[in-house]
Design a protein around this motif. Structure first.
Motif, short mmCIF file in Angstrom:
data_model
loop_
_atom_site.label_atom_id
_atom_site.label_comp_id
_atom_site.label_asym_id
_atom_site.label_seq_id
_atom_site.Cartn_x
_atom_site.Cartn_y
_atom_site.Cartn_z
N ASN A 143 0.83 -1.20 0.00
CA ASN A 143 0.00 0.00 0.00
C ASN A 143 0.87 1.26 0.00
O ASN A 143 0.63 2.20 -0.76
CB ASN A 143 -0.89 -0.02 1.25
CG ASN A 143 -2.35 0.17 0.95
OD1 ASN A 143 -2.71 0.82 -0.01
ND2 ASN A 143 -3.19 -0.39 1.79
N LEU A 144 1.89 1.25 0.84
CA LEU A 144 2.80 2.39 0.94
C LEU A 144 3.58 2.59 -0.36
O LEU A 144 3.72 3.72 -0.84
CB LEU A 144 3.76 2.18 2.11
CG LEU A 144 4.70 3.33 2.43
CD1 LEU A 144 3.94 4.56 2.88
CD2 LEU A 144 5.68 2.90 3.51
N LEU A 145 4.08 1.51 -0.94
CA LEU A 145 4.82 1.61 -2.20
C LEU A 145 3.93 2.12 -3.33
O LEU A 145 4.36 2.97 -4.12
CB LEU A 145 5.41 0.25 -2.57
CG LEU A 145 6.55 -0.25 -1.69
CD1 LEU A 145 6.90 -1.69 -2.04
CD2 LEU A 145 7.77 0.64 -1.82
N THR A 146 2.71 1.61 -3.40
CA THR A 146 1.79 2.06 -4.46
C THR A 146 1.45 3.53 -4.27
O THR A 146 1.42 4.29 -5.24
CB THR A 146 0.51 1.20 -4.46
OG1 THR A 146 0.87 -0.17 -4.65
CG2 THR A 146 -0.43 1.62 -5.57
N LYS A 147 1.22 3.95 -3.03
CA LYS A 147 0.93 5.37 -2.78
C LYS A 147 2.13 6.23 -3.17
O LYS A 147 1.95 7.31 -3.76
CB LYS A 147 0.58 5.62 -1.32
CG LYS A 147 0.24 7.11 -1.10
CD LYS A 147 -0.29 7.39 0.24
CE LYS A 147 -0.69 8.83 0.42
NZ LYS A 147 0.10 9.88 -0.17
N SER A 148 3.33 5.77 -2.92
CA SER A 148 4.53 6.51 -3.30
C SER A 148 4.61 6.67 -4.82
O SER A 148 4.95 7.75 -5.32
CB SER A 148 5.76 5.79 -2.77
OG SER A 148 6.93 6.44 -3.20
N ILE A 149 4.29 5.62 -5.55
CA ILE A 149 4.29 5.69 -7.01
C ILE A 149 3.25 6.71 -7.49
O ILE A 149 3.51 7.51 -8.40
CB ILE A 149 4.02 4.29 -7.62
CG1 ILE A 149 5.26 3.42 -7.42
CG2 ILE A 149 3.63 4.38 -9.09
CD1 ILE A 149 5.05 1.95 -7.72
N ILE A 150 2.07 6.68 -6.88
CA ILE A 150 1.02 7.63 -7.24
C ILE A 150 1.46 9.06 -6.92
O ILE A 150 1.28 9.97 -7.74
CB ILE A 150 -0.30 7.28 -6.51
CG1 ILE A 150 -0.83 5.94 -7.02
CG2 ILE A 150 -1.33 8.38 -6.69
CD1 ILE A 150 -1.94 5.35 -6.17
N LEU B 1 2.94 -3.01 -8.08
CA LEU B 1 2.76 -2.07 -9.18
C LEU B 1 4.05 -1.26 -9.33
O LEU B 1 4.65 -0.84 -8.35
CB LEU B 1 1.59 -1.14 -8.88
CG LEU B 1 1.17 -0.19 -10.00
CD1 LEU B 1 0.69 -0.97 -11.22
CD2 LEU B 1 0.06 0.74 -9.51
N THR B 2 4.46 -1.07 -10.56
CA THR B 2 5.68 -0.32 -10.84
C THR B 2 5.33 1.07 -11.37
O THR B 2 4.18 1.33 -11.74
CB THR B 2 6.54 -1.03 -11.90
OG1 THR B 2 5.78 -1.10 -13.12
CG2 THR B 2 6.93 -2.44 -11.45
#
Length: 134
Positions: free
Chosen positions: A17-24, A119-120
């Protein structure tokens, strides 16, 4: 590109969740990312936002982990498919998975695209280019 009103993340894995939010956040495509840690919490958010869209923004994009305990992404999609909304917003639903067999088990018409988890940046850019480039 115009900013996306709201993105809803539904994933029981806090790190993902944290990684995806960072990408967003790095894509600078929205000012509103809502993170939930279960399918039930994601559905509750959608119900509240459908009831009060002026107060709680309805998601334009839902990023859903399909493999979650107790209430899976499949359960989320089944419940979501039964919902009837009185407004014309149909969000883009993207499914994240680590399974290579998931395509065979998804029957929801609401699933727009399936991506490998995590997600990348490239995968998220593909989502933006495909569904939100206008």
């Amino acid at each position: 590109m115009k900013k996306i009103g709201c993105i809803l993340l539904v994933d029981d894995d806090r790190l993902s969740n944290l990684l995806t939010k960072s990408i967003i956040d790095n894509a600078n495509c929205t000012d509103n990312v809502v993170r939930t840690l279960s399918g039930r919490a994601g559905l509750k958010y959608i119900l509240y936002s459908a009831a009060e869209p002026d107060i709680i923004p309805f998601p334009n994009l839902i990023i859903l982990d399909i493999l979650m305990p107790e209430f899976s992404g499949h359960d989320f999609l089944d419940s979501y498919n039964e919902m009837k909304f009185s407004f014309p917003i149909k969000p883009v639903v993207v499914v994240l998975t680590t399974s290579t067999y998931i395509k065979d088990s998804l029957t929801s018409d609401n699933v727009t695209k399936i991506y490998n988890k995590p997600l990348t940046d490239h995968g998220f850019k593909s989502i933006l280019d495909t569904f939100f480039s206008n």
